[in-house]
Scaffold this motif. Structure first.
Motif, PDB file in Angstrom:
ATOM      1  N   ALA A 175      28.669  29.829  44.198  1.00 50.13           N
ATOM      2  CA  ALA A 175      29.381  30.380  43.054  1.00 50.13           C
ATOM      3  C   ALA A 175      28.252  31.214  42.128  1.00 50.13           C
ATOM      4  O   ALA A 175      28.748  31.964  41.676  1.00 50.13           O
ATOM      5  CB  ALA A 175      29.976  29.165  42.333  1.00 50.13           C
ATOM      6  N   ALA A 176      27.133  30.559  42.209  1.00 48.26           N
ATOM      7  CA  ALA A 176      26.035  31.502  41.364  1.00 48.26           C
ATOM      8  C   ALA A 176      25.893  32.841  41.804  1.00 48.26           C
ATOM      9  O   ALA A 176      25.658  33.708  41.321  1.00 48.26           O
ATOM     10  CB  ALA A 176      24.980  30.453  41.561  1.00 48.26           C
ATOM     11  N   ARG A 184      33.129  36.694  38.958  1.00 45.37           N
ATOM     12  CA  ARG A 184      33.346  35.657  38.136  1.00 45.37           C
ATOM     13  C   ARG A 184      34.547  34.774  38.334  1.00 45.37           C
ATOM     14  O   ARG A 184      34.732  33.462  38.359  1.00 45.37           O
ATOM     15  CB  ARG A 184      33.028  35.708  36.694  1.00 45.37           C
ATOM     16  N   LEU A 185      35.617  35.515  38.604  1.00 43.98           N
ATOM     17  CA  LEU A 185      36.984  35.098  38.774  1.00 43.98           C
ATOM     18  C   LEU A 185      36.863  34.263  40.307  1.00 43.98           C
ATOM     19  O   LEU A 185      37.396  33.234  40.536  1.00 43.98           O
ATOM     20  CB  LEU A 185      37.928  36.187  38.729  1.00 43.98           C
ATOM     21  N   SER A 186      36.082  34.842  41.193  1.00 44.19           N
ATOM     22  CA  SER A 186      36.131  34.486  42.364  1.00 44.19           C
ATOM     23  C   SER A 186      35.149  33.095  42.409  1.00 44.19           C
ATOM     24  O   SER A 186      35.424  32.292  43.137  1.00 44.19           O
ATOM     25  CB  SER A 186      35.419  35.456  43.647  1.00 44.19           C
ATOM     26  N   ALA A 187      34.173  33.084  41.451  1.00 45.97           N
ATOM     27  CA  ALA A 187      33.365  32.042  41.505  1.00 45.97           C
ATOM     28  C   ALA A 187      33.905  30.866  41.069  1.00 45.97           C
ATOM     29  O   ALA A 187      33.916  29.698  41.461  1.00 45.97           O
ATOM     30  CB  ALA A 187      32.176  32.336  40.520  1.00 45.97           C
ATOM     31  N   PHE A 188      34.898  31.158  39.798  1.00 42.27           N
ATOM     32  CA  PHE A 188      35.725  30.101  39.311  1.00 42.27           C
ATOM     33  C   PHE A 188      36.881  29.543  40.468  1.00 42.27           C
ATOM     34  O   PHE A 188      36.947  28.161  40.616  1.00 42.27           O
ATOM     35  CB  PHE A 188      36.368  30.566  38.046  1.00 42.27           C
ATOM     36  N   ALA A 189      37.371  30.407  41.050  1.00 44.63           N
ATOM     37  CA  ALA A 189      38.405  29.804  42.201  1.00 44.63           C
ATOM     38  C   ALA A 189      37.673  29.205  43.176  1.00 44.63           C
ATOM     39  O   ALA A 189      38.425  28.132  43.482  1.00 44.63           O
ATOM     40  CB  ALA A 189      38.712  31.031  42.636  1.00 44.63           C
TER      41      ALA A 189
END
Length: 405
Positions: A175-176, A184-189
């Motif tokens: 995610a980092a 960021r949206l992909s990291a949150f998902a």
């Protein structure tokens, strides 16, 4: 370097990247596969390094071991080897070492080589693989393990515990990297689907690791670095210092209501196991009872003076606390050397940019929480997961500073 050698190195690195990225998928399908997959990935990256650097490879690979952290880690591993000498079961100790050492070497090679050799698309592929593996686990649990029955596999809910604990380690570093690339949206998902899989499962250790990792990440991200370091240092210090008396503390202060809520986790048995191993530590406090003796710990000399009911609890194979296992098998010397290596790793994390510093502390929090309640210290699948997580964390570091900074 010749053009042909450069092409061979690039192909080997690409193959190693694909294999490493498929660790979550392989685990979801076969929950004991991570040591093999990580080993293959490490060999591919090593072959790529040899093709490119030739005789310089060994020096490049070994360079970090000359640092204070590297020397502390070598001292701890040297004590593990020495502790085989006073093991009452040298064959058992040798078998344990033969499973742990190759995976540890593979994990080190990955953490050292993969971040500087993999193509730029590697972490994105790994993030997609992790998301797919988590969704597969969620779907399997929702369908009452119908996919496993169709594949002719074992149908038990705990079969996902090892994959989920590994997913927990991998999610933060990947995610980092996504954040570094502005996704960021992909990291949150990715974090959300990992949390969903963990919370949907029956793994209390994974849920505890998720809570501890998220909490320490948030504190490290939102507070001054000193506060995050102080909390992480306190967590490490307490994990090592309290391990020998964990059972006595829980037996005295853990309320009955907590035991009732944790019936599925066999909390009463775990407290008795911790008390028994703690009592055995007191019988061999300095050097321990010998490396890798957990599977026959009820028969070690330190257990001879314990009450019969306590010796019976030692037969479980390990104390379900890696820090307590270090104390029991390696004694005070092993605990001091292990804690020294851990604190030096924490000092190294302090030099990272804020976002990656928080990610590293989140990884540490999750790992310490899991190690304090679950699994043996030398299990290859856990070592493989830690190696893969460190490789992705260092890959995120190589990608550059987090955009918000």
């Amino acid at each position: 370097m010749r053009i042909g050698a450069a092409g061979a190195a690039a192909r080997l690195d690409a193959a190693g990247t694909v294999v490493l990225a498929l660790v979550p998928v392989a685990l979801a399908l076969a929950n004991r596969s991570s040591p093999l997959v990580v080993g293959i990935a490490a060999l591919l990256f090593l072959a790529g390094t040899v093709a490119e650097r030739g005789a310089e490879t060994l020096r490049f690979v070994l360079r970090p071991l000359a640092s204070p952290l590297g020397l502390a880690a070598l001292a701890f591993l040297g004590w593990c080897l020495a502790a085989v000498l006073w093991s009452p079961f040298p064959g058992l100790s040798a078998r344990t070492l033969s499973e742990f050492a190759p995976t540890l070497l593979a994990a080190y090679l990955l953490a050292r080589l993969a971040p500087v050799r993999m193509p730029g698309w590697g972490p994105a592929l790994a993030a997609a693989g992790l998301a797919a593996a988590c969704l597969f686990v969620v779907a399997s649990l929702a369908l009452d393990l119908a996919p496993q029955r169709a594949l002719g596999q074992r149908t038990a809910l705990f079969m996902f515990n090892r994959p989920l604990l590994t997913f927990l380690l991998l999610a933060g570093p990947l995610a980092a990297w996504l954040v570094l690339r502005g996704r960021r949206l992909s990291a949150f998902a990715l974090l959300a689907v990992t949390a969903l899989a963990v919370l949907r499962s029956i793994s209390g250790a994974a849920a505890l690791g998720l809570l501890a990792g998220a909490g320490l990440f948030a504190i490290a991200r939102l507070s001054p670095k000193r506060a995050g370091l102080a909390l992480a240092g306190l967590t490490l210090g307490l994990a090592f210092a309290l391990a020998p008396v964990e059972g006595d503390i829980l037996a005295r202060f853990m309320p009955e209501a907590a035991h009732e809520r944790l019936t599925q986790s066999s909390s009463r048995a775990r407290v008795a196991i911790a008390q028994s191993f703690g009592a055995a530590v007191a019988q061999a406090p300095l050097a321990g009872s010998g490396y890798g003796t957990g599977a026959r710990f009820a028969e070690v000399p330190a257990a001879a003076g314990l009450e019969p009911e306590m010796r019976a609890m030692l037969a479980v194979g390990h104390p379900h606390n890696s820090f307590l296992q270090i104390w029991a098998e390696l004694g005070l010397v092993g605990a001091v050397l292990g804690s020294l290596a851990a604190f030096l790793a924490l000092r190294a994390a302090a030099t990272l940019p804020r976002g990656l510093f928080a990610t590293a502390l989140g990884l540490l929090g999750a790992a310490v929480a899991v190690m304090f309640v679950e699994h043996g210290a030398w299990q290859a699948w856990w070592t493989a997961g830690l190696g893969a997580a460190l490789a992705w964390l260092r890959t995120a570091l190589a990608a550059g500073p987090i955009q918000s900074e």
